[in-house]
Write a protein that holds these residues in place. Structure first.
Motif, PDB file in Angstrom:
ATOM      1  N   ALA A   1       0.824  -1.208   0.000  1.00  0.00           N
ATOM      2  CA  ALA A   1       0.000   0.000   0.000  1.00  0.00           C
ATOM      3  C   ALA A   1       0.855   1.254   0.000  1.00  0.00           C
ATOM      4  N   MET A   2       1.900   1.272   0.827  1.00  0.00           N
ATOM      5  CA  MET A   2       2.768   2.448   0.858  1.00  0.00           C
ATOM      6  C   MET A   2       3.534   2.582  -0.446  1.00  0.00           C
ATOM      7  N   ALA A   3       4.009   1.480  -0.988  1.00  0.00           N
ATOM      8  CA  ALA A   3       4.745   1.527  -2.252  1.00  0.00           C
ATOM      9  C   ALA A   3       3.884   2.112  -3.359  1.00  0.00           C
TER      10      ALA A   3
ATOM     11  N   VAL B   1       6.477   3.549  -6.118  1.00  0.00           N
ATOM     12  CA  VAL B   1       7.655   2.694  -6.237  1.00  0.00           C
ATOM     13  C   VAL B   1       7.195   1.246  -6.115  1.00  0.00           C
ATOM     14  N   SER B   2       8.075   0.326  -6.413  1.00  0.00           N
ATOM     15  CA  SER B   2       7.700  -1.089  -6.308  1.00  0.00           C
ATOM     16  C   SER B   2       7.812  -1.552  -4.856  1.00  0.00           C
ATOM     17  N   PRO B   3       6.993  -2.529  -4.446  1.00  0.00           N
ATOM     18  CA  PRO B   3       7.100  -3.060  -3.086  1.00  0.00           C
ATOM     19  C   PRO B   3       8.494  -3.606  -2.782  1.00  0.00           C
ATOM     20  N   SER B   4       9.151  -4.211  -3.786  1.00  0.00           N
ATOM     21  CA  SER B   4      10.483  -4.771  -3.543  1.00  0.00           C
ATOM     22  C   SER B   4      11.496  -3.654  -3.276  1.00  0.00           C
TER      23      SER B   4
ATOM     24  N   LEU C   1      13.715  -2.962   0.163  1.00  0.00           N
ATOM     25  CA  LEU C   1      15.159  -2.731   0.238  1.00  0.00           C
ATOM     26  C   LEU C   1      15.478  -1.469   1.036  1.00  0.00           C
ATOM     27  N   ILE C   2      14.663  -0.425   0.890  1.00  0.00           N
ATOM     28  CA  ILE C   2      14.872   0.811   1.650  1.00  0.00           C
ATOM     29  C   ILE C   2      14.692   0.541   3.136  1.00  0.00           C
TER      30      ILE C   2
ATOM     31  N   THR D   1      13.980  12.517  -4.054  1.00  0.00           N
ATOM     32  CA  THR D   1      12.638  12.448  -4.655  1.00  0.00           C
ATOM     33  C   THR D   1      11.673  11.697  -3.758  1.00  0.00           C
ATOM     34  N   LEU D   2      12.125  10.558  -3.251  1.00  0.00           N
ATOM     35  CA  LEU D   2      11.249   9.766  -2.395  1.00  0.00           C
ATOM     36  C   LEU D   2      11.001  10.466  -1.065  1.00  0.00           C
ATOM     37  N   MET D   3      12.006  11.202  -0.583  1.00  0.00           N
ATOM     38  CA  MET D   3      11.832  11.946   0.663  1.00  0.00           C
ATOM     39  C   MET D   3      10.720  12.991   0.504  1.00  0.00           C
ATOM     40  N   LEU D   4      10.705  13.666  -0.665  1.00  0.00           N
ATOM     41  CA  LEU D   4       9.661  14.662  -0.925  1.00  0.00           C
ATOM     42  C   LEU D   4       8.290  14.008  -1.032  1.00  0.00           C
ATOM     43  N   ARG D   5       8.220  12.834  -1.650  1.00  0.00           N
ATOM     44  CA  ARG D   5       6.933  12.136  -1.760  1.00  0.00           C
ATOM     45  C   ARG D   5       6.408  11.737  -0.382  1.00  0.00           C
ATOM     46  N   LEU D   6       7.315  11.294   0.492  1.00  0.00           N
ATOM     47  CA  LEU D   6       6.899  10.964   1.858  1.00  0.00           C
ATOM     48  C   LEU D   6       6.305  12.192   2.550  1.00  0.00           C
TER      49      LEU D   6
END
Length: 459
Positions: free
Chosen positions: A25-27, A32-35, A39-40, A50-55
């Motif tokens: 659900a979060m992915a 992004v992909s669940p896999s 890994l993160i 980029t992912l930090m901004l999406r969070l």
């Protein structure tokens, strides 16, 4: 300068579980992909900007909490605790620590809290948590950089500069107009045992005449920290400390604001880069003491405008450390269980007023350029005891090429081999050794005498 990669899987996992979301659900919400998210969370991939901004946009999440919430202060802080002689026989390496943080962040945090509760390895006399250790751990979690306080201090400094070119006068006027408090300098006979006092009844900031100009300015800046009371109290509430710990932490944050007001972030960083971090010149330019400048250098961790990762500590001749700030340095020297007598920090006591510069190498091969200078607390009168401390600044040799203090030095040349105190050092040929390493059996040979009388068994 190349930015360090941010591994914050523990924080992402904690956020996801708090929101009761599956990885899938979060992915999906983060595109992004669940896999990849897996890994993160396992710290096998860094968190991208980029992912930090999406969070932040998706979950109204403050990205600063990512760096401030690493279990036990992160990998470097855990490794500094593991440098304690009681763990010498375990030989836990960096890879194992990273695996521990990724696989069991709760266990790593529990270890850090238990270790700090015991006062860095020594049991507290009454079994109670050590407030000072808890405060240090909280400062370490933030890498001694508090962005909100820096922003508030910088804004106030700009406002004060518009009214006067003299910071001390501007601060005194601000206190008079905004806070209805006057500044009064009193003779030492009136304040024989105090350097400063806030008299709320008389609405005065009372300062001893024995204080130097830099310390007088710092005292006024501390009083003006009440204008950032909201930011300070938010940090104190979020730390989860006991009452004494809260007072110690509030004092640190108040001093942090004062230093940031005297040395505003952007102007101070530009001056550092322009002067090669010449501490003597920075002292004069910002009207600060050597110790104030040294401490400020450890705080320059603003996102997008980072300074060099200095560490700082203050020690007396007996090697008793009364201040230590690791900043973002990751240096074992900043939190060593002991100090090495071969370290240049102690040379400063023989060079009153001069800076002792040393290129040192630890057992792990890391090399550090350190600058040490003796400072004397103010207030001592004729015939009284004058305390002396060495304030030490340190920086990885790989980052030190631009320093004014490094000019003429071969940073890849011969370095002084030092350790983290005899009980944590396993150099076998050190003639200065005063004790065998912790966890190693001491050897006594009736037929041979080595460089050190404290021989010990190898691995």
């Amino acid at each position: 300068m190349v930015e360090r990669k941010l591994f914050a899987g523990h924080a992402v996992r904690r956020l996801r579980r708090t929101l009761a979301l599956t990885q899938a659900a979060m992915a999906e919400a983060l595109d992004v992909s669940p896999s990849y998210l897996n890994l993160i969370e396992r710290n096998q991939r860094p968190l991208t900007a980029t992912l930090m901004l999406r969070l932040a946009e998706t979950y109204d999440f403050d990205p600063r909490n990512l760096g401030a919430s690493e279990p036990g202060g992160g990998s470097d802080a855990i490794r500094r605790r593991l440098a304690d002689p009681m763990f010498a026989d375990l030989e836990v390496d960096r890879a194992q620590v990273e695996e521990w943080l990724a696989g069991a962040p709760g266990g790593a945090e529990a270890f850090a809290r238990a270790y700090d509760r015991m006062g860095q390895g020594g049991a507290a006399s009454d079994g109670a948590p050590d407030p000072a250790s808890a405060v240090r751990r909280e400062i370490e979690r933030w890498r001694n950089h508090f962005a909100d306080l820096d922003a508030a201090a910088e804004a106030l400094a700009d406002e004060l500069r518009q009214g006067s070119g003299d910071l001390y006068s501007a601060m005194a006027e601000r206190l008079r107009v905004r806070h209805q408090m006057s500044v009064r300098i009193l003779p030492v006979e009136v304040m024989p045992d105090l350097l400063k006092r806030i008299d709320l009844h008389a609405r005065q900031v009372q300062l001893s005449e024995s204080l130097e100009p830099a310390s007088r300015s710092f005292a006024l800046a501390e009083r003006l920290a009440q204008e950032a009371q909201g930011e300070i109290e938010a940090l104190v509430r979020g730390a989860g400390l006991d009452r004494l710990g809260e007072r110690l932490y509030r004092r640190h944050l108040t001093g942090y604001f004062a230093a940031a007001l005297m040395m505003p972030y952007a102007r101070f960083l530009r001056a550092c880069e322009a002067t090669g971090h010449d501490v003597e010149l920075l002292m004069r330019r910002f009207g600060a003491t050597w110790e104030q400048v040294a401490h400020r250098l450890t705080t320059l961790q603003r996102v997008g405008a980072r300074g060099l990762p200095f560490f700082m500590l203050r020690t007396d001749r007996a090697g008793q450390v009364s201040k230590r700030y690791a900043g973002a340095s990751g240096s074992p020297l900043a939190d060593a269980p002991g100090l090495c007598p071969l370290w240049g920090a102690f040379d400063a006591f023989e060079r009153q007023g001069d800076v002792a510069v040393q290129l040192a190498e630890l057992e792990d091969g890391s090399r550090w350029l350190t600058l040490a200078r003796v400072v004397q607390p103010q207030g001592a009168r004729a015939g009284g005891v004058r305390a002396r401390f060495a304030v030490v600044l340190g920086l990885s040799a790989s980052d030190a090429a631009t320093l004014a203090s490094a000019r003429g030095l071969d940073l890849r040349g011969v370095a002084v081999p030092i350790g983290l105190g005899c009980r944590a050092c396993t150099r076998p040929d050190c003639p200065q050794r005063s004790a065998a390493p912790g966890g190693r059996a001491r050897l006594v040979n009736d037929r041979e005498t080595g460089l050190s009388p404290f021989g010990f068994a190898g691995d």
